[in-house]
Design an enzyme around this catalytic site. Structure first.
Site, PDB file in Angstrom:
ATOM      1  N   ILE A 182     -24.193 -18.605 -21.327  1.00 54.29           N
ATOM      2  CA  ILE A 182     -23.480 -18.478 -20.051  1.00 54.29           C
ATOM      3  C   ILE A 182     -24.397 -17.855 -18.988  1.00 54.29           C
ATOM      4  O   ILE A 182     -24.196 -16.717 -18.558  1.00 54.29           O
ATOM      5  CB  ILE A 182     -22.193 -17.647 -20.208  1.00 54.29           C
ATOM      6  CG1 ILE A 182     -22.491 -16.320 -20.911  1.00 54.29           C
ATOM      7  CG2 ILE A 182     -21.132 -18.425 -20.955  1.00 54.29           C
ATOM      8  CD1 ILE A 182     -21.356 -15.308 -20.815  1.00 54.29           C
ATOM      9  N   PRO A 183     -25.393 -18.602 -18.540  1.00 52.24           N
ATOM     10  CA  PRO A 183     -26.306 -18.037 -17.544  1.00 52.24           C
ATOM     11  C   PRO A 183     -25.577 -17.681 -16.249  1.00 52.24           C
ATOM     12  O   PRO A 183     -24.705 -18.420 -15.790  1.00 52.24           O
ATOM     13  CB  PRO A 183     -27.341 -19.141 -17.331  1.00 52.24           C
ATOM     14  CG  PRO A 183     -26.746 -20.378 -17.895  1.00 52.24           C
ATOM     15  CD  PRO A 183     -25.719 -19.979 -18.890  1.00 52.24           C
ATOM     16  N   HIS A 184     -25.932 -16.517 -15.711  1.00 51.98           N
ATOM     17  CA  HIS A 184     -25.350 -16.044 -14.463  1.00 51.98           C
ATOM     18  C   HIS A 184     -26.315 -15.048 -13.834  1.00 51.98           C
ATOM     19  O   HIS A 184     -27.263 -14.610 -14.476  1.00 51.98           O
ATOM     20  CB  HIS A 184     -23.975 -15.420 -14.702  1.00 51.98           C
ATOM     21  CG  HIS A 184     -23.978 -14.307 -15.713  1.00 51.98           C
ATOM     22  ND1 HIS A 184     -24.058 -14.545 -17.071  1.00 51.98           N
ATOM     23  CD2 HIS A 184     -23.924 -12.973 -15.570  1.00 51.98           C
ATOM     24  CE1 HIS A 184     -24.041 -13.388 -17.716  1.00 51.98           C
ATOM     25  NE2 HIS A 184     -23.975 -12.419 -16.823  1.00 51.98           N
ATOM     26  N   GLY A 185     -26.062 -14.692 -12.601  1.00 51.51           N
ATOM     27  CA  GLY A 185     -26.970 -13.816 -11.871  1.00 51.51           C
ATOM     28  C   GLY A 185     -26.764 -12.348 -12.186  1.00 51.51           C
ATOM     29  O   GLY A 185     -25.874 -11.959 -12.943  1.00 51.51           O
TER      30      GLY A 185
END
Length: 144
Positions: free
Chosen positions: A61-64
């Protein structure tokens, strides 16, 4: 989750030679759909360098980072499938659910994803999805 995940943010049949390339593809989709500014992509890579976003069952779950919230235009999801897999620090990732969230909206998203991933059959359905409708049915309709 229905208002967060649009059909044009679902990309199946993606390829990436590395974790970072997969994250860049995820970020590019979020930029393309108008959810984030281009600086958010670098923030996604920065987040990954500090803590892995791999959550199990072939899903990341890539996120900033927290500091990247000002580059978020609107909360949104992008789902990218990598049928050939991506080496994610030794884990085999087949699906990325990229998250853009300015507030705490992503908490509900994470809870819904956790429900899916705790059920091996649903997790397998997510990994095997071959159409946007299948992804939407799984992530949106079954969560309502």
């Amino acid at each position: 989750m229905g208002d967060l995940l649009a059909r044009d943010a679902i990309r199946l049949g993606e390829r990436a030679g590395s974790r970072d390339e997969a994250i860049r593809r995820c970020g590019a989709v979020l930029v393309e759909i108008g959810a984030v500014g281009p600086a958010y992509v670098e923030a996604m890579l920065e987040r990954e360098r500090s803590v892995s976003t791999y959550i199990g069952e072939g899903v990341a779950i890539p996120h900033g980072t927290l500091n990247s919230k000002e580059t978020v235009v609107r909360d949104a999801l992008a789902v990218l499938a990598f049928p050939g897999g991506v080496d994610w620090d030794g884990e085999d990732v087949r699906v990325c659910v990229a998250i853009a969230a300015a507030g705490d909206g992503h908490v509900d998203i994470l809870a819904a994803l956790a429900e899916i991933l705790m059920d091996p059959d649903q997790a397998a359905r997510l990994r095997a999805a071959t159409s946007a409708d299948e992804v939407l049915d799984l992530l949106v309709l079954e969560r309502s």
